[in-house]
Scaffold this active site. Structure first.
Site, PDB file in Angstrom:
ATOM      1  N   GLY A 154      -1.521  37.097  -1.600  1.00  0.00           N
ATOM      2  CA  GLY A 154      -0.353  36.220  -1.604  1.00  0.00           C
ATOM      3  C   GLY A 154      -0.525  35.122  -0.579  1.00  0.00           C
ATOM      4  CD  GLU A 155      -1.074  35.592   4.020  1.00  0.00           C
ATOM      5  OE1 GLU A 155      -1.971  34.748   4.271  1.00  0.00           O
ATOM      6  OE2 GLU A 155      -0.960  36.662   4.639  1.00  0.00           O
ATOM      7  N   GLY A 156      -0.077  32.114  -0.748  1.00  0.00           N
ATOM      8  CA  GLY A 156      -0.627  30.858  -1.232  1.00  0.00           C
ATOM      9  C   GLY A 156      -2.121  30.764  -1.031  1.00  0.00           C
ATOM     10  CB  SER A 157      -4.621  33.241   0.192  1.00  0.00           C
ATOM     11  OG  SER A 157      -4.263  34.293  -0.690  1.00  0.00           O
ATOM     12  CB  ILE A 159      -2.210  31.033   4.035  1.00  0.00           C
ATOM     13  CG1 ILE A 159      -1.823  29.708   3.374  1.00  0.00           C
ATOM     14  CG2 ILE A 159      -1.174  31.436   5.075  1.00  0.00           C
ATOM     15  CD1 ILE A 159      -2.776  29.239   2.294  1.00  0.00           C
TER      16      ILE A 159
END
EC number: 2.4.2.21
Length: 345
Positions: free
Chosen positions: A312-315, A94
């Site tokens: 996840g992570e907003g990737s 990210i």
């Protein structure tokens, strides 16, 4: 603490004018496909024929989960704090994607089970050093859950004050797919087995163990249908903060870019409290985590990307941002037939 949010449903007054502006661009009708629908949606969210994207940001909420001690993840709980350090050092996926796409990246300590070093991009909002194990007790008290939601709302308010009008949320927390699966089951009625996936890469045996534990949790806390009760019993501090963040972002009329499965579970809680929050959402991608496609169907949403992501992570939100920027640029900068002197069909 803010428990009710004033979220206005979208005003569709400009729908016809936006569609006409799109149709008059120098192209066959509909030839830019879903990019056209995306441009129209952004125009409606901002209630203008000429939308803008200012100071776009990704906020990652990090928190640890008591259930991790029961072996629901392929990774130890210590990875949460280690990955926060990696985010801040610029070494995570990210970090790289956000930097490449011009997104302001912030990391929130919602409840990491460690004392983190100060950093200009780290927001300290720790509710506690991880939640309780919901096999034994509710993950959070109602007060802790409300405090986390308020913290998420406050963080979004601060980003908005700094000029941000487009925001995405990511998460980090070993064990948090377990919380997301339980929330999805409780609030949609979809069978738990269809909500539980491999998370960080579980084997068949580990997945079976995870499902068994989550069934035990449901037996320990049966009949949870109220969204905030389910959130406090099965959620995480980072999921609760995301819930408050979604609601505040919608209240402020911001464009919300939704990431994957865990971010979607927080949105599910928010939408059960205030369905209008969905009006302000663009769904970035469909995750490879089991359950996410069904969750998108529950929202009636079609994601922009299908890249088999499960990080996840907003990737996913960060990867989808160039499409959002392109939709806005098309609406604002592409010539019309009249402007270009091109004969319309």
């Amino acid at each position: 603490m803010q428990t009710h949010f004033l979220i206005n449903p979208l005003d569709h007054t400009l729908t016809a004018a936006l569609q006409d502006k799109i149709d008059q661009k120098t192209k066959p009708l509909g030839s830019l496909g879903r990019l056209e629908a995306l441009a129209l949606r952004i125009g409606l969210i901002q209630n203008t024929l000429s939308p803008t994207l200012t100071n776009p940001a990704i906020v990652i909420f990090a928190g640890d989960h008591g259930i991790a001690a029961s072996g629901v993840s392929a990774y130890p709980q210590s990875v949460t704090a280690q990955m926060v350090a990696n985010f801040l050092a610029g070494g995570a996926a990210i970090s790289v994607i956000a930097k490449h796409n011009g997104l302001d990246l912030w990391i929130v300590d919602a409840g990491v089970n460690a004392d983190l070093n100060r950093h200009p991009k780290l927001i300290e909002a720790k509710i506690g050093k991880g939640t309780r194990n919901f096999l034994d007790a509710p993950a959070m008290t109602e007060s802790e859950c409300a405090q986390a939601m308020q913290a998420g709302a406050d963080i979004v308010q601060e980003r908005h004050r700094a000029g941000c009008n487009c925001i995405g949320f990511g998460e980090m927390g070993i064990g948090n797919t377990s919380s997301a699966s339980l929330l999805m089951h409780c609030l949609t009625g979809i069978p738990l087995a269809q909500c539980v996936g491999r998370g960080t890469g579980l084997s068949d045996a580990q997945l079976s163990h995870k499902l068994s534990l989550l069934n035990q949790a449901l037996a320990r806390h049966p009949g949870q249908r109220d969204p905030l009760a389910a959130l406090s019993i099965f959620g995480g501090f980072e999921i609760a903060m995301m819930t408050g963040a979604y609601l505040k972002a919608a209240e402020l009329g911001m464009l919300i870019v939704v990431d994957g499965f865990i971010a979607g579970s927080a949105l599910l809680v928010a939408a059960k409290c205030h369905p209008e929050v969905l009006d302000y959402c663009v769904f970035s991608h469909v995750s490879d985590e089991q359950g996410h496609r069904a969750l998108l169907d529950h929202f009636g949403a079609q994601a922009l990307l299908d890249l088999e992501l499960r990080l996840g992570e907003g990737s996913g939100a960060a990867l989808a941002y160039p499409l959002i920027a392109s939709a806005v640029a098309m609406l604002n900068e592409m010539a019309s037939f009249a402007e270009a002197g091109v004969d319309a069909g």
